[in-house]
Design a protein around this motif. Structure first.
Motif, short mmCIF file in Angstrom:
data_model
loop_
_atom_site.label_atom_id
_atom_site.label_comp_id
_atom_site.label_asym_id
_atom_site.label_seq_id
_atom_site.Cartn_x
_atom_site.Cartn_y
_atom_site.Cartn_z
N UNK A 51 0.80 -1.21 0.00
CA UNK A 51 0.00 0.00 0.00
C UNK A 51 0.84 1.27 0.00
N UNK A 52 0.17 2.38 -0.30
CA UNK A 52 0.73 3.72 -0.17
C UNK A 52 0.11 4.40 1.04
N UNK A 53 0.71 5.52 1.46
CA UNK A 53 0.25 6.23 2.65
C UNK A 53 0.15 7.72 2.37
N UNK A 54 -0.84 8.36 2.98
CA UNK A 54 -1.04 9.79 2.82
C UNK A 54 0.05 10.55 3.57
N UNK A 55 0.58 11.59 2.93
CA UNK A 55 1.60 12.43 3.56
C UNK A 55 1.16 13.89 3.53
N UNK A 56 2.00 14.74 4.08
CA UNK A 56 1.70 16.17 4.11
C UNK A 56 1.74 16.80 2.73
N UNK A 57 2.21 16.05 1.72
CA UNK A 57 2.29 16.59 0.36
C UNK A 57 1.71 15.66 -0.70
N UNK A 58 1.34 14.44 -0.35
CA UNK A 58 0.82 13.53 -1.37
C UNK A 58 0.67 12.11 -0.88
N UNK A 59 1.34 11.18 -1.55
CA UNK A 59 1.32 9.77 -1.19
C UNK A 59 2.75 9.23 -1.21
N UNK A 60 3.01 8.26 -0.35
CA UNK A 60 4.35 7.68 -0.27
C UNK A 60 4.30 6.17 -0.21
N UNK A 61 5.38 5.55 -0.66
CA UNK A 61 5.53 4.11 -0.49
C UNK A 61 5.95 3.76 0.93
N UNK A 62 6.53 4.73 1.66
CA UNK A 62 7.30 4.51 2.88
C UNK A 62 8.61 3.82 2.48
N UNK A 63 9.58 3.65 3.40
CA UNK A 63 10.86 3.03 3.02
C UNK A 63 10.70 1.61 2.47
N UNK A 64 11.35 1.35 1.35
CA UNK A 64 11.31 0.05 0.68
C UNK A 64 12.67 -0.61 0.87
N UNK A 65 12.72 -1.84 1.35
CA UNK A 65 14.02 -2.46 1.65
C UNK A 65 14.81 -2.84 0.40
N UNK A 66 16.12 -2.66 0.50
CA UNK A 66 17.08 -3.16 -0.47
C UNK A 66 18.06 -4.08 0.25
N UNK A 67 18.92 -4.72 -0.48
CA UNK A 67 19.94 -5.55 0.17
C UNK A 67 20.81 -4.70 1.09
N UNK A 68 21.10 -3.50 0.63
CA UNK A 68 21.82 -2.53 1.45
C UNK A 68 21.03 -1.23 1.45
N UNK A 69 20.51 -0.85 2.61
CA UNK A 69 19.76 0.39 2.72
C UNK A 69 18.32 0.26 2.29
N UNK A 70 17.70 1.40 2.04
CA UNK A 70 16.30 1.47 1.62
C UNK A 70 16.17 2.56 0.56
N UNK A 71 15.01 2.57 -0.09
CA UNK A 71 14.66 3.71 -0.93
C UNK A 71 13.18 4.00 -0.76
N UNK A 72 12.75 5.15 -1.24
CA UNK A 72 11.37 5.58 -1.05
C UNK A 72 10.93 6.36 -2.28
N UNK A 73 9.64 6.22 -2.62
CA UNK A 73 9.07 6.97 -3.73
C UNK A 73 7.88 7.77 -3.21
#
Length: 321
Positions: A51-73
């Protein structure tokens, strides 16, 4: 509870017929982003990992896991940007504008490659009857920034009320989250009991996904902006699975709410809430009365599952067993 209750700027007009094409295109673009999260995230019960989540400016994926670190859209519906950002601070911003789904898809996948994030997704949209592969869809391209911003403003207020409603339940309850397949904001309460096997049949969604989502009894409520079937306008909905025998005959609030025989859900037009003296109170009446119809109809153990609505800074009182 609400600093914005009754403020017409917070609860904007959102006539579906005036942004139909933009809404359809935005749903498809959100599916691309949601599927990127899906491709990197371990399965969580009831598909809560996509799912996506409501933010103060739109919608977010929240942090998405990678093998090293995370990313977010993040969708930014204020400055109208799609922001892709890795935990090492590398970032790519993509303007949100009139642009075909195919071009958007290619641009997003190239941005992920630039960030060193290898990703492959299933290009076929879900829960849409007449679908086109993302990389081939040059039919959907509309983007009206005013109506996208209105949609986000409405989501902010609805998310806030849903979150408050969620505080009155101590049984299992979902987050308030946005499903990109059906393009709706939802919150779901669970009785704790297993449900009969769901028959499936959701357009272009594997039955195994639907059956896992409805593995347990639920009372679910949400909001969608319109389109698709008998409700061609923005509306709130509430349903139960499995539907209790007496559910459809329940008297629910406020005036203007009704049971749709075709959808098998209670419906409350967004306009009833938006134009009410107190939108918060009106929406909470719908959420509570339809939940009660589901819980009472199915004999949920309400005394064990419910608690008073939360108060800021006040812990829930727990008595000795």
């Amino acid at each position: 509870m609400a600093s914005c209750d009754g403020n017409r700027e917070c609860w904007p007009e959102l006539p579906y017929e005036l942004w139909r094409d933009t809404c359809s295109t935005l749903q498809l673009k959100s599916q691309i982003i949601g599927k990127i999260r899906l491709s990197h995230t371990p399965w969580l019960n009831h598909s809560w990992h996509v799912t996506l989540y409501v933010t103060r400016r739109g919608l977010t994926t929240s942090p998405i896991p990678l093998r090293e670190g995370v990313f977010q859209i993040d969708f930014d519906f204020v400055d109208h940007l799609l922001r892709l950002e890795a935990s090492d601070a590398r970032r790519v911003d993509i303007p949100l504008r009139e642009q075909s789904v195919a071009e958007f898809f290619v641009t997003v996948m190239a941005a992920l490659a630039d960030l060193g994030i290898g990703t492959k997704i299933n290009e076929w949209p879900n829960e849409i009857p007449d679908r086109i592969r993302f990389s081939e869809d040059r039919m959907h391209s509309a983007y009206d920034p005013d109506y996208v911003n209105r949609f986000w403003k409405a989501l902010v207020e609805i998310d806030r009320v849903f979150e408050f409603f969620r505080t009155g339940f101590i049984g299992k309850c979902s987050p308030v989250h946005f499903f990109w397949g059906s393009f709706d904001l939802a919150v779901t309460r669970f009785s704790g009991r297993r449900a009969p096997l769901h028959p499936g049949g959701v357009p272009n969604l594997p039955d195994k996904v639907t059956r896992e989502a409805y593995s347990h009894e639920v009372s679910s409520a949400g909001f969608w902006p319109g389109g698709g079937g008998p409700v061609e306008y923005p509306a709130f909905y509430s349903y139960a699975y499995p539907e209790p025998e007496r559910f459809r005959d329940a008297v629910v609030r406020p005036e203007g709410a009704f049971y749709s025989e075709q959808l098998r859900e209670f419906i409350l037009p967004y306009e009833v809430v938006r134009t009410a003296e107190s939108p918060d109170k009106t929406l909470l009446e719908f959420l509570q009365s339809t939940y009660e119809a589901a819980a009472d109809g199915a004999d949920w153990d309400r005394a064990a599952l419910e608690c008073p609505l939360g108060e800021v800074g006040v812990p829930r009182i727990v008595s000795r067993a």
